[in-house]
Structure formats: structure tokens, C-alpha cells
Design a protein around this motif. Sequence first.
Motif, PDB file in Angstrom:
ATOM      1  N   GLU A 221      -0.130   9.171  -1.264  1.00 15.69           N
ATOM      2  CA  GLU A 221       1.298   8.988  -1.126  1.00 15.69           C
ATOM      3  C   GLU A 221       1.955  10.305  -0.763  1.00 15.69           C
ATOM      4  OE1 GLU A 221       3.185   7.289  -4.472  1.00 15.69           O
ATOM      5  OE2 GLU A 221       2.179   5.350  -4.317  1.00 15.69           O
ATOM      6  N   THR A 222       2.892  10.269   0.166  1.00 16.90           N
ATOM      7  CA  THR A 222       3.728  11.423   0.469  1.00 16.90           C
ATOM      8  C   THR A 222       4.954  11.359  -0.430  1.00 16.90           C
ATOM      9  OG1 THR A 222       2.982  11.467   2.758  1.00 16.90           O
ATOM     10  CG2 THR A 222       5.024  12.627   2.250  1.00 16.90           C
ATOM     11  N   VAL A 223       5.128  12.377  -1.249  1.00 17.59           N
ATOM     12  CA  VAL A 223       6.140  12.320  -2.301  1.00 17.59           C
ATOM     13  C   VAL A 223       6.916  13.625  -2.358  1.00 17.59           C
ATOM     14  CG1 VAL A 223       4.791  10.712  -3.700  1.00 17.59           C
ATOM     15  CG2 VAL A 223       4.524  13.181  -4.019  1.00 17.59           C
ATOM     16  N   LEU A 224       7.998  13.589  -3.123  1.00 15.42           N
ATOM     17  CA  LEU A 224       8.761  14.800  -3.415  1.00 15.42           C
ATOM     18  C   LEU A 224       8.194  15.432  -4.677  1.00 15.42           C
ATOM     19  CD1 LEU A 224      12.444  13.629  -2.776  1.00 15.42           C
ATOM     20  CD2 LEU A 224      10.910  14.837  -1.233  1.00 15.42           C
ATOM     21  N   PHE A 225       7.851  16.710  -4.569  1.00 10.97           N
ATOM     22  CA  PHE A 225       7.278  17.439  -5.693  1.00 10.97           C
ATOM     23  C   PHE A 225       8.311  18.432  -6.212  1.00 10.97           C
ATOM     24  CE2 PHE A 225       4.945  21.257  -7.166  1.00 10.97           C
ATOM     25  CZ  PHE A 225       4.345  20.694  -8.278  1.00 10.97           C
ATOM     26  N   GLU A 304       1.323   3.697 -16.666  1.00 11.16           N
ATOM     27  CA  GLU A 304       1.240   3.412 -15.239  1.00 11.16           C
ATOM     28  C   GLU A 304       2.130   2.239 -14.866  1.00 11.16           C
ATOM     29  OE1 GLU A 304      -0.077   4.364 -11.459  1.00 11.16           O
ATOM     30  OE2 GLU A 304      -0.422   5.400 -13.359  1.00 11.16           O
ATOM     31  N   GLU A 305       2.209   1.251 -15.743  1.00 10.49           N
ATOM     32  CA  GLU A 305       3.047   0.094 -15.472  1.00 10.49           C
ATOM     33  C   GLU A 305       4.519   0.467 -15.463  1.00 10.49           C
ATOM     34  OE1 GLU A 305       3.854  -4.408 -17.273  1.00 10.49           O
ATOM     35  OE2 GLU A 305       2.542  -3.001 -18.306  1.00 10.49           O
ATOM     36  N   THR A 306       4.928   1.312 -16.393  1.00 14.04           N
ATOM     37  CA  THR A 306       6.321   1.730 -16.459  1.00 14.04           C
ATOM     38  C   THR A 306       6.711   2.574 -15.251  1.00 14.04           C
ATOM     39  OG1 THR A 306       6.239   1.722 -18.877  1.00 14.04           O
ATOM     40  CG2 THR A 306       8.030   2.954 -17.843  1.00 14.04           C
ATOM     41  N   LEU A 307       5.812   3.465 -14.831  1.00 16.44           N
ATOM     42  CA  LEU A 307       6.114   4.356 -13.719  1.00 16.44           C
ATOM     43  C   LEU A 307       6.108   3.627 -12.380  1.00 16.44           C
ATOM     44  CD1 LEU A 307       4.019   7.488 -14.757  1.00 16.44           C
ATOM     45  CD2 LEU A 307       6.478   7.127 -15.019  1.00 16.44           C
ATOM     46  N   GLU A 308       5.445   2.473 -12.299  1.00 15.92           N
ATOM     47  CA  GLU A 308       5.371   1.715 -11.055  1.00 15.92           C
ATOM     48  C   GLU A 308       6.309   0.519 -11.076  1.00 15.92           C
ATOM     49  OE1 GLU A 308       3.798   2.516  -8.393  1.00 15.92           O
ATOM     50  OE2 GLU A 308       2.721   4.249  -9.179  1.00 15.92           O
ATOM     51  N   ALA A 309       7.423   0.654 -11.774  1.00 12.92           N
ATOM     52  CA  ALA A 309       8.340  -0.476 -11.912  1.00 12.92           C
ATOM     53  C   ALA A 309       9.136  -0.744 -10.650  1.00 12.92           C
ATOM     54  CB  ALA A 309       9.303  -0.232 -13.077  1.00 12.92           C
ATOM     55  N   ASP A 310       9.330   0.271  -9.815  1.00 15.00           N
ATOM     56  CA  ASP A 310      10.170   0.141  -8.629  1.00 15.00           C
ATOM     57  C   ASP A 310       9.298  -0.057  -7.385  1.00 15.00           C
ATOM     58  OD1 ASP A 310      12.012   0.561  -6.458  1.00 15.00           O
ATOM     59  OD2 ASP A 310      13.339   1.537  -7.891  1.00 15.00           O
ATOM     60  N   PRO A 311       9.565  -1.109  -6.587  1.00 15.26           N
ATOM     61  CA  PRO A 311       8.752  -1.336  -5.385  1.00 15.26           C
ATOM     62  C   PRO A 311       9.026  -0.344  -4.254  1.00 15.26           C
ATOM     63  CG  PRO A 311       9.837  -3.358  -6.123  1.00 15.26           C
ATOM     64  CD  PRO A 311      10.472  -2.226  -6.852  1.00 15.26           C
ATOM     65  N   PHE A 312      10.108   0.433  -4.344  1.00 15.80           N
ATOM     66  CA  PHE A 312      10.480   1.309  -3.240  1.00 15.80           C
ATOM     67  C   PHE A 312      10.563   2.780  -3.623  1.00 15.80           C
ATOM     68  CE2 PHE A 312      12.025  -2.831  -1.907  1.00 15.80           C
ATOM     69  CZ  PHE A 312      11.612  -2.883  -0.586  1.00 15.80           C
ATOM     70  N   VAL A 313      10.940   3.102  -4.829  1.00  9.31           N
ATOM     71  CA  VAL A 313      11.090   4.491  -5.254  1.00  9.31           C
ATOM     72  C   VAL A 313       9.946   4.846  -6.195  1.00  9.31           C
ATOM     73  CG1 VAL A 313      12.606   6.205  -6.295  1.00  9.31           C
ATOM     74  CG2 VAL A 313      13.594   4.244  -5.096  1.00  9.31           C
ATOM     75  N   SER A 314       9.300   5.995  -5.931  1.00  9.74           N
ATOM     76  CA  SER A 314       8.230   6.468  -6.807  1.00  9.74           C
ATOM     77  C   SER A 314       8.827   7.450  -7.801  1.00  9.74           C
ATOM     78  CB  SER A 314       7.127   7.149  -5.979  1.00  9.74           C
ATOM     79  OG  SER A 314       6.049   7.513  -6.788  1.00  9.74           O
ATOM     80  N   TRP A 315       9.084   6.949  -9.022  1.00 10.60           N
ATOM     81  CA  TRP A 315       9.766   7.747 -10.037  1.00 10.60           C
ATOM     82  C   TRP A 315       8.818   8.626 -10.836  1.00 10.60           C
ATOM     83  CZ3 TRP A 315      14.830   7.584  -9.445  1.00 10.60           C
ATOM     84  CH2 TRP A 315      15.432   6.428  -8.950  1.00 10.60           C
ATOM     85  N   LYS A 316       7.527   8.419 -10.723  1.00 14.25           N
ATOM     86  CA  LYS A 316       6.591   9.121 -11.601  1.00 14.25           C
ATOM     87  C   LYS A 316       6.667  10.631 -11.439  1.00 14.25           C
ATOM     88  CE  LYS A 316       2.982   7.291  -9.374  1.00 14.25           C
ATOM     89  NZ  LYS A 316       1.575   6.926  -9.095  1.00 14.25           N
ATOM     90  N   PHE A 317       7.016  11.096 -10.244  1.00 12.87           N
ATOM     91  CA  PHE A 317       7.064  12.530  -9.996  1.00 12.87           C
ATOM     92  C   PHE A 317       8.344  13.157 -10.542  1.00 12.87           C
ATOM     93  CE2 PHE A 317       4.674  10.318  -6.730  1.00 12.87           C
ATOM     94  CZ  PHE A 317       3.434  10.895  -6.913  1.00 12.87           C
ATOM     95  N   CYS A 318       9.270  12.315 -10.988  1.00 14.69           N
ATOM     96  CA  CYS A 318      10.453  12.812 -11.690  1.00 14.69           C
ATOM     97  C   CYS A 318      10.222  12.882 -13.191  1.00 14.69           C
ATOM     98  CB  CYS A 318      11.649  11.902 -11.412  1.00 14.69           C
ATOM     99  SG  CYS A 318      12.090  11.723  -9.695  1.00 14.69           S
ATOM    100  N   LEU A 319       9.340  12.050 -13.699  1.00 17.83           N
ATOM    101  CA  LEU A 319       9.163  11.915 -15.136  1.00 17.83           C
ATOM    102  C   LEU A 319       7.937  12.654 -15.661  1.00 17.83           C
ATOM    103  CD1 LEU A 319       9.936   8.099 -15.396  1.00 17.83           C
ATOM    104  CD2 LEU A 319      11.489   9.975 -15.880  1.00 17.83           C
ATOM    105  N   VAL A 320       6.852  12.658 -14.883  1.00 16.66           N
ATOM    106  CA  VAL A 320       5.620  13.282 -15.343  1.00 16.66           C
ATOM    107  C   VAL A 320       5.594  14.738 -14.880  1.00 16.66           C
ATOM    108  CG1 VAL A 320       3.113  13.228 -15.254  1.00 16.66           C
ATOM    109  CG2 VAL A 320       4.415  11.094 -15.265  1.00 16.66           C
ATOM    110  N   ILE A 337       2.754   7.386   4.035  1.00 20.46           N
ATOM    111  CA  ILE A 337       4.144   7.757   3.873  1.00 20.46           C
ATOM    112  C   ILE A 337       4.822   6.767   2.931  1.00 20.46           C
ATOM    113  CG2 ILE A 337       6.324   8.137   5.045  1.00 20.46           C
ATOM    114  CD1 ILE A 337       4.153  10.175   5.636  1.00 20.46           C
ATOM    115  N   VAL A 338       5.263   7.273   1.790  1.00 19.31           N
ATOM    116  CA  VAL A 338       6.071   6.518   0.841  1.00 19.31           C
ATOM    117  C   VAL A 338       7.154   7.455   0.370  1.00 19.31           C
ATOM    118  CG1 VAL A 338       6.178   5.290  -1.333  1.00 19.31           C
ATOM    119  CG2 VAL A 338       4.156   5.068   0.104  1.00 19.31           C
ATOM    120  N   MET A 339       8.406   7.184   0.749  1.00 21.40           N
ATOM    121  CA  MET A 339       9.483   8.096   0.397  1.00 21.40           C
ATOM    122  C   MET A 339       9.783   8.006  -1.078  1.00 21.40           C
ATOM    123  SD  MET A 339      13.277   8.454   2.027  1.00 21.40           S
ATOM    124  CE  MET A 339      12.582   8.856   3.610  1.00 21.40           C
ATOM    125  N   CYS A 340       9.967   9.159  -1.715  1.00 17.52           N
ATOM    126  CA  CYS A 340      10.248   9.173  -3.138  1.00 17.52           C
ATOM    127  C   CYS A 340      11.681   8.770  -3.380  1.00 17.52           C
ATOM    128  CB  CYS A 340      10.001  10.549  -3.713  1.00 17.52           C
ATOM    129  SG  CYS A 340      10.305  10.697  -5.473  1.00 17.52           S
TER     130      CYS A 340
END
Length: 340
Positions: A221-225, A304-320, A337-340
Amino acid sequence: MMMVFCENSFLSYFPNGHIFQPSDASGVLLFIMTGKVLLNVFLLCVRRQNLHQSFMGYFCISLALLDLVLLVTMSFISHFQNFMLLGIRFTKYHTCLLAQITAFTYGILHYPVFFVAGLDYYFTFTQPLNSAAVCRRWLYTATVAFTWISALCYVLSLPGSAIGLDVNHYNSAYNCPFYISSQTYWFSLGMLMIMCLILILCWSEIVDTVQSVKVITYESETVLFFPYDPECSPRDCAKHLLARLLICFISTWVPFVLLQMLIVLLGAQIPAFIEMNVPWLYFVNSFLIAITYWMRRRHLKVTEETLEADPFVSWKFCLVPFRCQYIDKAQKSTSKIVMC
């Protein structure tokens, strides 16, 4: 069976809405519904298949199915125009009638749907359900069905609003008034005000985060770090988390945020059966998830289930929290490519 559809009486029970009348109702309705169905299907196809089952996800699927059924029914009536079925004569008037019933039903559902979805995330993020997946599917399916049935029964049971199938009503004057709900306007205004308030309160944190953010690939995944991870007090850490959540939300939904700003500023009048659509629901869904993450940050079950709750936004990189040793591994991952 002869009943009368009274527009003025119907509208009097919706004081926050009003009527919009197009000139060529039948053609406009079919064109709009076709575009809406295609947009719904496209969003459902491109969404990420997440692990977390939610009320909003099931409601979006039900909305897409209902829109498809409505389009097929309206197309059938418009094509044959004048035919008898079960002792009832259907005309082009009933194409408008279906849209009217749908508009009133959709128009009153925004607040209840968002409230139930918010409660769903509020409790499942902190205390994930231990029930089997089948039980959860049945629970969400029953809740969605109850929501639709309750809204439709409420609309059809309003005094003076008995929906009639009288062809003479069409022959007198073919108007097709569309109900315009104010629920989306006020909810959009509230969301924009919250985002502006966050920008004001967390401006320095947002600037620091934007300056330090990096675009990397991690696990395909391409994400914001966010390498900016200072030692801070609980209050400052809460502000940094809020800044990261806002950046992730806007970076994904910036076209929709700009669209909502235009709608609010221009006071655009959009019929209720158009406003209730899958892109709008997923936009609000991401907003509700971000708010829930921040409100329940101290009790959040980071799974993993909580962090993958959104089908479009990858929130895990904000929380972990990520450390520098993971950067090299992330940059070597294959990209998708998956925009955060």
C-alpha cells in the motif's frame, strides 16, 4: 382503489424541506437514476474489502440495491407508459410518484442512519463483538431492514398523504415535485465547521505534520507516513492525533469536501433522492470513524479489524506508532496505490 396524493399536506409534515419541480420529469428522473446507480456500483466495486463489518456498510449495499430496483421499475413504467397490472392502470405519473415516495423516505433517513452508524463504531471499536460473523451479519441486516421499513411506514402513514394510483391526477397537470431535505445541508455545515475548528485549534500541529509527512509503500500500500512523533503531554498528543486524522481524511476526500463547501455556500437545492447516495454515505462514514477514533482513543482496541474499518481511508498509520527501523522495510514493499 382511489386515493389522493396531497403535496401540500405531505410537505407540511416536513417543515425543514421544500419542493422543486422540473419541467420534463420522466426523462430527467431516468437520466438521474441511471447516473446514480452507475456511481453507486462504481464505489462499491473500487472500495477496499475490509475486515470490519458495520451497519453503514450494509446500509450502503441496501441503498444501491434499492436504487437499482427503483431504476428498473421506473424504466418499465416509462417504456410501456399505459398498462394494467393487478387491476391498476399505470402511467408516466407513477414514475414520478415512485420518485416522490423515495425522496420523502430518503430525506428523513440521514440523521437516523448516521446516529446508528456512530453508535455502532463507538461500541465496537472499544469492545469488539465476540459473536460469530454470521450473527453479526444477521444483526446488521435486521437493523437495516428495520430502518427502511420504519422510514417507509412513517412516510406512508402521514395524515393527508395517502399515496394514490389515480391516473386522472396525471391527466390534470403533470408536475413532479421533488422533496428537498435540509438534513444533508445542516450535516454538511456541521462537518465543515468541525473541520474549520480543528484547523484553528491544531494549526501548528497540522503544519508540523504536513512538513514531515512522507509518502511510502508498506505491505503493498502507498500510504502517508508520519515520522513526527514527539514526546508530549496527553493533551498535546491528542492534538497531534487529531491533526493526523484530519490530514488523512482530507487527503482522501478533498473533492467531496470542496463539493460540500460549494453546496453550503451556494445553497444548492438537490432533491432528496439524489442526495442519499453511496459516495455521500462513505464520505460521512470516514468522518464518523475519525471522530470515534479520537473520542475513544484511550479505550480503543487496536486490532486489525478495527484499523480496517474504513473501505477508503487507511487509518492505521495515524493510530499505530511506527519507528524508523520500519521505514526501510516499508520502502521495499511492492506498491499498490491506496490514498491514506
